[in-house]
Enzyme design. Structure first.
Site, short mmCIF file in Angstrom:
data_model
loop_
_atom_site.label_atom_id
_atom_site.label_comp_id
_atom_site.label_asym_id
_atom_site.label_seq_id
_atom_site.Cartn_x
_atom_site.Cartn_y
_atom_site.Cartn_z
N ASP A 99 -11.11 5.06 6.13
CA ASP A 99 -9.77 5.92 5.96
C ASP A 99 -10.31 7.46 5.93
O ASP A 99 -11.13 7.85 5.39
CB ASP A 99 -9.46 5.42 4.33
CG ASP A 99 -8.08 5.15 4.31
OD1 ASP A 99 -7.34 6.33 4.57
OD2 ASP A 99 -7.64 4.25 3.81
N ASP A 198 -5.07 9.15 6.62
CA ASP A 198 -3.95 9.40 5.30
C ASP A 198 -3.27 10.56 5.49
O ASP A 198 -3.61 11.42 5.98
CB ASP A 198 -5.09 9.31 4.34
CG ASP A 198 -4.38 9.46 3.13
OD1 ASP A 198 -3.79 8.25 2.67
OD2 ASP A 198 -4.29 10.42 2.30
N GLU A 255 -1.08 7.25 9.18
CA GLU A 255 0.06 7.20 8.15
C GLU A 255 1.05 8.32 8.36
O GLU A 255 0.66 9.25 8.04
CB GLU A 255 -0.63 7.09 6.81
CG GLU A 255 0.45 6.63 5.73
CD GLU A 255 0.01 7.11 4.51
OE1 GLU A 255 0.30 6.48 3.35
OE2 GLU A 255 -0.68 8.17 4.10
N HIS A 328 -2.33 -1.42 0.28
CA HIS A 328 -2.86 -0.80 -0.95
C HIS A 328 -1.70 -0.11 -1.67
O HIS A 328 -1.72 0.01 -2.95
CB HIS A 328 -4.05 -0.17 -0.85
CG HIS A 328 -3.94 1.13 -0.34
ND1 HIS A 328 -3.78 1.01 1.42
CD2 HIS A 328 -3.92 2.51 -0.73
CE1 HIS A 328 -3.72 2.32 1.66
NE2 HIS A 328 -3.91 3.06 0.24
N ASP A 329 -0.53 0.25 -1.14
CA ASP A 329 0.36 1.20 -1.90
C ASP A 329 1.67 0.22 -1.99
O ASP A 329 2.63 0.94 -2.21
CB ASP A 329 0.74 2.17 -0.60
CG ASP A 329 -0.25 3.25 -0.74
OD1 ASP A 329 -1.26 3.28 -1.65
OD2 ASP A 329 -0.43 4.22 0.38
C1 NOJ Z 1 -1.60 7.55 1.17
C2 NOJ Z 1 -2.71 6.73 0.49
O1 NOJ Z 1 -2.30 5.35 1.03
C3 NOJ Z 1 -2.40 6.53 -1.01
O2 NOJ Z 1 -2.94 5.46 -1.62
C4 NOJ Z 1 -2.74 7.85 -1.50
O3 NOJ Z 1 -2.36 7.88 -2.87
C5 NOJ Z 1 -2.06 9.20 -0.81
N1 NOJ Z 1 -1.95 8.98 0.45
C6 NOJ Z 1 -2.54 10.26 -1.09
O4 NOJ Z 1 -3.91 10.35 -0.12
#
Ligand code: NOJ
Length: 567
Positions: A99, A198, A255, A328-329
């Protein structure tokens, strides 16, 4: 980025290191724990591991707040453990994806500490500082409250898109970019072959910090309206890609929430910045705005189908997709997409077929292959995630009752996905011998969801994923399922139907969200895979049983477009 097509063949398994396996009895997952479990991952058939951040960090946002990009957080182990993991994975033909957090650092990063301590330091220009006695504007950060934090002892504010402990880097500064590129080189030289990048579409900020129309009772306005996908970021994405990724054919997945489809060519086209991007439009179909969990929608399978189709087709026009149902989100796919049917193994298998047969590189999130469900908590005190705490507070601010606010967070909390991986049925699920950092999902445990119970059961969801992976990557149908094009079929609202068209084979896939049997036209006659033993295929029709998923072939070798079957 598409010059190198090997990324089409990858099957990515996402690991949340803190919750995967703790062989040391500390209650926190370890890199050594991942290494110890490589054989089970290899057995599943995956070819790449995406590790959520393992770098040194105060863990305010679970590692997405990096204090030192080149150090392993001691709670996960050492650099020697990381080297060992890379080596052992390689022996099993498994690549490692790291990541990359390039939009912000931790406020504990030496760059930021130097900037705070000395406004004359070159590191002051690494971040966005603005002089003044009030916040420069009314932007609300992704995790709530103002995007501006006052510098103690000075009339100055700094900007953060996420928590105040995650100051945004100033990409206008070439030294910032050089420092980041150098760091990426460090990881490449260690054998890292892929990166998940990210929040990369947050890096460009507006020239002026004017107020926006407020969109909440706090008088603030979502920062994503202006600091996400802000025009002008493309030049840096190109520089990043040309400098760090293209020369070494590094696989990248960015992302890019909120990216419009018109931009896809630039991002993932022939000469695009990345191998693929995550498109969240179908993943966020349960919330109206994509980032406020309390603005829930009453979505129907038809809405899911429309969003998914659009996403697949827009991406196909331009490049390659990243296919995911969880991360994970996100909440667990079972709970989100199957709702009251979350525990139904047949329905879970239907989702697996969808995940593994769409056009794109499949991503599987740890536990997804076991059918993990959301973890309903009774009190906000049981949540750890910074975003869950914020969304709870904001739900109350928006006049939801305590119970309603809890329901919102239970449905969406990132902690649903972040709990320890259930290896067996023992007290701490075989994850650790000590109390884990986050509670085990007892509801899932009651249902017997664990690795041990599924690994040798040919009927389990894990075995089903394994079979699907083999079918996609190792069978004669690889040309269709892996690299073939996609064409959607005109099916009933509750059924997602498509063809995968390869050089040799054309396959038809139906994934049903129907709760009752459903009959519709279909001329494909030979079933090669499905989640029911028997499929009702009649002359020119198919009757899908509840939540049935089926892969069919006409068994005709494809010679030209005219050979496609029609339903
Ligand atoms: C996206 C990530 O997937 C998330 O877990 C994170 O809190 C935010 N970006 C900030 O880095």
């Amino acid at each position: 980025m598409n010059r190198n097509y090997t990324f089409q063949k990858e099957i990515v398994y996402q690991i949340y290191p803190k919750s995967f396996f703790d062989p040391s009895g500390s209650g926190i997952g370890k890199l050594k724990g991942i290494t110890q479990k490589l054989d089970t991952l290899h057995d599943l058939g995956i070819t790449m591991l995406w590790l959520c951040p393992i770098f040194d960090s105060p863990m305010v946002d679970q590692g997405y707040d990096i204090r030192d990009y080149k150090q392993i957080h001691p709670q996960f182990g050492t650099m020697a453990d990381m080297d060992e993991l890379i080596d052992e994975a390689k022996k099993r033909n498994i690549k490692i994806m790291l990541d990359l957090v390039l939009n912000h650092t931790s406020d504990q990063h030496p760059w930021f500490q130097k900037a705070l301590n000395d406004p004359q330091s070159p590191y002051h220009a690494y971040y966005h500082f603005v002089s003044g006695t009030t916040p420069p504007n009314n932007l609300r950060s992704v995790f709530g409250n103002s995007c501006w934090e006052k510098v103690e002892g000075r009339d100055e504010y700094y900007f953060h898109s996420f928590s105040k402990e995650q100051p945004d880097l100033n990409w206008e500064n070439p030294q910032v970019r050089q420092s980041l590129y150098e760091m990426i080189g460090f990881w490449k030289s260690k054998g890292i072959e892929a990166f998940r990048i990210d929040a990369i579409n947050f890096i460009k900020k507006p020239q002026q910090w004017t107020d926006l129309e407020p969109d909440g009772p706090d008088g603030l306005a979502k920062c994503t309206r202006i600091v996400r996908n802000h025009p002008g970021l493309e030049k840096w994405l190109k520089e990043l890609s040309d400098t760090c990724f293209k020369p070494d054919s590094i696989m990248t997945v960015a992302e890019t929430a909120g990216l419009s489809y018109e931009k896809l060519k630039e991002y993932i086209g022939e000469d695009g910045f990345f191998s693929m991007v995550f498109d969240f439009k179908h993943a966020d179909l349960d919330i109206r705005s994509g980032d406020e969990w309390f603005s829930k929608t009453n979505w129907k399978p038809k809405d899911f189908k429309e969003k998914l189709e659009r996403s697949q087709l827009e991406i196909q026009k331009n490049g390659w997709a990243a296919c995911f149902l969880e991360n994970h989100d996100q909440p667990r796919a079972t709970s989100k997409y199957l709702k009251e049917h979350q525990n139904d193994l047949t329905a879970q298998k239907m989702l697996a077929v969808l995940n593994m047969t769409l056009r794109g590189t499949p991503f599987i999130y740890q536990g997804q292959e076991l059918g993990m469900i959301n973890f309903k908590r009774d009190t906000i005190d049981d949540f750890d995630d910074v975003s869950s705490l914020d969304q709870y507070a904001r739900s109350l601010e928006h006049n939801l009752s305590v119970q309603e606010a809890l329901d919102v967070v239970n449905a969406r909390s990132r902690d649903n996905a972040r709990i320890p991986y259930p290896w067996d049925m023992s007290e701490y699920a075989g994850f650790s011998t000590k109390v884990p950092w986050l509670k085990i999902n007892e509801q899932a445990k009651k249902n017997g969801i664990c690795f041990q119970a599924q690994k040798d059961d040919p009927n389990s969801l894990r075995s089903f994923y394994k079979d699907l992976i083999r079918l996609r990557n190792k069978s004669i149908y690889q040309d269709a399922l892996c690299t073939g094009t996609i064409e959607f079929l005109d099916t009933p609202d509750d059924v997602i139907g498509y063809r995968r068209i390869g050089q040799e084979h054309t396959l038809t896939v139906f994934c049903g969200f129907n709760k009752e049997p459903l009959t519709f036209p279909c001329s494909s006659s030979k079933k090669i895979f499905g989640n029911y033993q028997h499929t009702q295929l009649n002359d020119q029709t198919i009757t899908l049983a509840p939540f049935e998923a089926v892969i069919l072939t006409s068994n005709i070798k494809k010679k030209g477009k005219s050979d496609h079957e029609s339903i």
